[in-house]
Design a protein around this motif. Structure first.
Motif, PDB file in Angstrom:
ATOM      1  N   GLU A 148      10.719  33.917  -2.194  1.00 40.95           N
ATOM      2  CA  GLU A 148      11.281  35.033  -2.959  1.00 40.95           C
ATOM      3  C   GLU A 148      12.531  34.584  -3.716  1.00 40.95           C
ATOM      4  O   GLU A 148      13.447  34.009  -3.145  1.00 40.95           O
ATOM      5  CB  GLU A 148      11.632  36.197  -2.023  1.00 40.95           C
ATOM      6  N   GLN A 149      12.553  34.868  -5.018  1.00 41.00           N
ATOM      7  CA  GLN A 149      13.661  34.451  -5.887  1.00 41.00           C
ATOM      8  C   GLN A 149      14.734  35.536  -5.913  1.00 41.00           C
ATOM      9  O   GLN A 149      14.965  36.187  -6.917  1.00 41.00           O
ATOM     10  CB  GLN A 149      13.125  34.117  -7.282  1.00 41.00           C
ATOM     11  N   ALA A 150      15.402  35.693  -4.777  1.00 37.98           N
ATOM     12  CA  ALA A 150      16.373  36.763  -4.620  1.00 37.98           C
ATOM     13  C   ALA A 150      17.591  36.298  -3.833  1.00 37.98           C
ATOM     14  O   ALA A 150      18.231  37.089  -3.157  1.00 37.98           O
ATOM     15  CB  ALA A 150      15.711  37.950  -3.902  1.00 37.98           C
ATOM     16  N   VAL A 151      17.910  35.008  -3.934  1.00 35.11           N
ATOM     17  CA  VAL A 151      18.903  34.416  -3.047  1.00 35.11           C
ATOM     18  C   VAL A 151      20.131  33.933  -3.812  1.00 35.11           C
ATOM     19  O   VAL A 151      20.014  33.188  -4.792  1.00 35.11           O
ATOM     20  CB  VAL A 151      18.302  33.233  -2.255  1.00 35.11           C
ATOM     21  N   ALA A 152      21.308  34.347  -3.351  1.00 35.07           N
ATOM     22  CA  ALA A 152      22.571  33.739  -3.760  1.00 35.07           C
ATOM     23  C   ALA A 152      22.868  32.646  -2.731  1.00 35.07           C
ATOM     24  O   ALA A 152      23.191  32.935  -1.582  1.00 35.07           O
ATOM     25  CB  ALA A 152      23.683  34.775  -3.789  1.00 35.07           C
ATOM     26  N   TRP A 153      22.738  31.395  -3.151  1.00 35.22           N
ATOM     27  CA  TRP A 153      22.912  30.257  -2.247  1.00 35.22           C
ATOM     28  C   TRP A 153      24.364  29.802  -2.215  1.00 35.22           C
ATOM     29  O   TRP A 153      25.020  29.687  -3.245  1.00 35.22           O
ATOM     30  CB  TRP A 153      22.053  29.080  -2.691  1.00 35.22           C
ATOM     31  N   THR A 154      24.854  29.510  -1.025  1.00 38.81           N
ATOM     32  CA  THR A 154      26.157  28.877  -0.835  1.00 38.81           C
ATOM     33  C   THR A 154      25.947  27.644   0.014  1.00 38.81           C
ATOM     34  O   THR A 154      25.494  27.736   1.159  1.00 38.81           O
ATOM     35  CB  THR A 154      27.144  29.821  -0.130  1.00 38.81           C
ATOM     36  N   VAL A 155      26.232  26.485  -0.547  1.00 38.63           N
ATOM     37  CA  VAL A 155      26.125  25.219   0.177  1.00 38.63           C
ATOM     38  C   VAL A 155      27.540  24.700   0.385  1.00 38.63           C
ATOM     39  O   VAL A 155      28.237  24.359  -0.575  1.00 38.63           O
ATOM     40  CB  VAL A 155      25.279  24.199  -0.606  1.00 38.63           C
ATOM     41  N   PHE A 156      27.983  24.660   1.623  1.00 33.39           N
ATOM     42  CA  PHE A 156      29.365  24.281   1.910  1.00 33.39           C
ATOM     43  C   PHE A 156      29.547  22.766   1.826  1.00 33.39           C
ATOM     44  O   PHE A 156      28.684  21.982   2.235  1.00 33.39           O
ATOM     45  CB  PHE A 156      29.780  24.778   3.294  1.00 33.39           C
ATOM     46  N   LYS A 157      30.699  22.373   1.267  1.00 30.35           N
ATOM     47  CA  LYS A 157      31.002  20.945   1.141  1.00 30.35           C
ATOM     48  C   LYS A 157      31.340  20.323   2.496  1.00 30.35           C
ATOM     49  O   LYS A 157      31.035  19.153   2.748  1.00 30.35           O
ATOM     50  CB  LYS A 157      32.160  20.735   0.169  1.00 30.35           C
TER      51      LYS A 157
END
Length: 304
Positions: free
Chosen positions: A231-240
């Protein structure tokens, strides 16, 4: 027992909502004797998996757009001691989280309630993160799934381009054990087979996830769930900031569970997907970020 049963029911419902009703596999599950839809064929059965906002991606750090308007997060309930359920869903091992675990800030458009978390890993001696950084795959990745209020389920949230917020934590190998991971590893050992479940008592998310002040640097992009139906409904956060895990712990995790096909649950990651014109932002610099509403609207118009 009633609470435990309800948790397992909700966990199973979460699994059904994130994977669809059809069977699918990772690359590691295919063999000469038996073939099932691997990631290259997911789109034939789950059309969204062929969309233009798919995840995971390779994050090219030099091309990420610096942004001073990505503020820190506010974690709610991470210090609570809770009992959580764990289920082997056949493609993953998914931990439930109560609705008291919540998320706000980080330029997300509202408050989000946690649904659960899971891990992606490789095989003995090989990395297994889903997101890659400058082409490098890290040993393991943890995803915490959140649903935007007031939606009551992932099925409702998937109709909003920011309906789901996924936090990604990448692990790096260390000489010493991450002591708080031992209870997670022990629990994984109790759900070796598809459909098996257990309870992890007195769990605290902050034992694994660092406090908000340590997580001020991260990447942000719009994308999808990494399993069918994508599903294309995601706000992604990838932490450094990476988390630590020892080689002993990695070996223990890799040997814990089995897929629904009965094969060892290894390499349970989807390959990196094309960026297709999307912008990856990074926090902590001097360029104002357009509102998420404008960002999502732009991509919607671009890919109609």
């Amino acid at each position: 027992m009633l609470i435990m049963g309800l948790s397992l029911y909700l966990l199973n419902l979460l699994y059904l909502q994130t994977t669809g009703t059809g069977l699918w596999c990772y690359d590691a599950q295919n063999s000469c004797e038996e073939a099932c839809p691997d990631p290259s064929r997911w789109a034939a059965q789950f059309p969204s998996c062929g969309g233009l906002r798919q995840s995971p991606i390779n994050i090219v750090t030099s091309k990420a757009h610096s942004n001073s308007a990505l503020p820190p997060f506010n974690f709610i309930g991470h210090d609570e001691h809770i009992n959580i359920s764990l289920m082997n869903t056949g493609n993953s091992a998914t931990f439930s989280l109560p609705q008291s675990v919540q998320l706000s800030g980080g330029a997300l458009p509202g408050k989000y309630r946690a649904a659960g978390f899971h891990f992606h890993w490789g095989r003995e001696g090989s990395p297994g993160s889903e997101h890659t950084i400058d082409g490098e795959r890290l040993p393991m990745e943890m995803h915490i799934v959140h649903i935007k209020e007031p939606y009551g389920s992932l099925a409702e949230a998937e109709h909003d381009m920011a309906g789901i917020a996924l936090l990604s934590f990448l692990f790096e190998e260390s000489a010493d054990d991450h002591p708080q991971l031992n209870s997670v590893i022990e629990a994984l050992g109790r759900v070796q087979n598809n459909g098996s479940s257990t309870e992890v008592k007195n769990f605290r998310l902050s034992d694994i996830v660092p406090p908000a002040p340590e997580l001020h640097s991260y990447y942000r992009y719009v994308g999808s769930m990494t399993t069918p139906g994508c599903e294309q409904a995601v706000a992604w956060t990838v932490f450094k900031k990476t988390l630590a895990i020892s080689s002993r712990q990695l070996s223990a995790i890799v040997s814990t569970c089995r897929f629904w096909t009965g094969q060892p649950m290894i390499d349970n990651f989807r390959p990196a997907q094309q960026l297709d014109g999307r912008v990856v932002y990074k926090s902590n610099s001097g360029v104002p970020l357009p509102s998420l509403t404008l960002v999502f609207s732009f991509y919607l118009l671009l890919h109609i």
